[in-house]
Design an enzyme around this catalytic site. Sequence first.
Site, PDB file in Angstrom:
ATOM      1  N   SER A 207       5.245   1.055   1.749  1.00  0.00           N
ATOM      2  CA  SER A 207       6.325   1.996   1.438  1.00  0.00           C
ATOM      3  C   SER A 207       6.297   2.523   0.011  1.00  0.00           C
ATOM      4  CB  SER A 207       7.668   1.326   1.701  1.00  0.00           C
ATOM      5  OG  SER A 207       7.787   0.163   0.927  1.00  0.00           O
ATOM      6  N   HIS A 235       7.690   1.846   8.188  1.00  0.00           N
ATOM      7  CA  HIS A 235       7.344   3.197   7.708  1.00  0.00           C
ATOM      8  C   HIS A 235       6.273   3.829   8.595  1.00  0.00           C
ATOM      9  CE1 HIS A 235       9.904   3.014   4.193  1.00  0.00           C
ATOM     10  NE2 HIS A 235       9.586   1.732   4.175  1.00  0.00           N
ATOM     11  N   LYS A 266      15.416   3.565  10.002  1.00  0.00           N
ATOM     12  CA  LYS A 266      14.702   4.644   9.297  1.00  0.00           C
ATOM     13  C   LYS A 266      14.495   5.811  10.277  1.00  0.00           C
ATOM     14  CE  LYS A 266      12.510   1.302   6.156  1.00  0.00           C
ATOM     15  NZ  LYS A 266      13.591   1.173   5.179  1.00  0.00           N
TER      16      LYS A 266
END
Length: 420
Positions: A207, A235, A266
Amino acid sequence: MWCSRLLSYPLSQGQCSSYRARTALAQLNHVLEAELESIRGAGTWKSERVITSKQGPRIHVEGSRGEILNFCANNYLGLSSHPEVIRSGLEALEKFGAGLSSVRFICGTQNIHKNLEEKISRFHQREDAILYASCFDANAGIFEALLTPEDAVLSDELNHASIIDGIRLCKANKYRYKHMDMQDLEAKLQDAQKHRLRLVATDGAFSMDGDVAPLKEICSLAQKYQALVFIDECHATGFLGPNGRGTDELLGVMDQVDIVNSTLGKALGGAAGGYTTGPKALIDLLRQRSRPYLFSNSLPPAVVGCASKALDLLMESNAITQSMVAKTKRFRSKMAAAGFSISGNDHPICPVMLGEARLASVMADDMLERGIYVIGFSYPVVPKGKARIRVQISAVHSEDDIDRCVEAFTEVGRKHGALP
Ligand code: PLP
């Protein structure tokens, strides 16, 4: 009596213990103030800006006028404020209530939790899945439940803090290999042959740097040395790979990665929650042994409803995923042409490398004055001397948004000497 010796007048027993407590507090405040001052002095103080709107490509920020273009959320696909995601969350809230007031195994499991777990395992093409309140919890809960002192875990040195903490909690033999260094991993795997199980643990995408783990090479080493492979896909889930399944899909090793941990906080709607998906026996064990699962409340229905709809949208079509790829390319190539150094490869995390912590922080402030919200990252989040502004591209940014961001960076970079 202890405090009577310090004071010239006598105190009752009650007054004395309250005096002692206040002295302890004063001592603590003294220690804390010194620590806080050292953070300020190092230029690494992290202040929080206050958003007064929904998460999205355009937001309102307290103290700034008008709409601000947001380039620092993990809202990779723009699903955090997608109308269907919000509607699904509202429906779940109405039908299933605010929350369960319970952990899963007492009376905290609803059919929506089971349905979401089934959907997650289908999305990742794994046997089963288990939900947690966050991916931090999923990482905190897996290693201790799975590995014993007879086993070994081999971890990339730049893995996310939650993996590091999860590994700290387990009693397995610990090896830390150099970042993405396959020679070093192989040497450590050779040494770890003496242990019963070996587990290689890596972020799928890192990340802070936007780089992607060499999973093909990791999986072939794992095969050679009979090791399991664990990836953290926070991610990557939803947007890496042709269908957004993640790093393992991108690199063609979905059938070789054993365990995937990821987040619902996310790309998958952005509310909260995490999960582990993998072999059924492992998930069964986690339900029995994983402490953050056993001793923490079940996910609120609204959160389950949002994530469930996000997964439906991604399983219906890969159009959203694909639109993000093109926008990432546009930003990276325009910034490189302007003279900036962008770390990582083809990932929507685009770290603009600046070096100095103060430079990253003042440039981020100046960007906000130009209507662009980005954040500077400095030590201890990234190594000393490697401060950066981490830009994150979302599928819902327009080409014009991206061009405006590059123009603002160019202006601010010239002003502060980051560009010639
Ligand atoms: N793993 C990685 C790589 C992350 O970046 C994060 C969040 O920042 C987490 C785990 C924790 O995820 P969550 O916010 O669901 O706890």
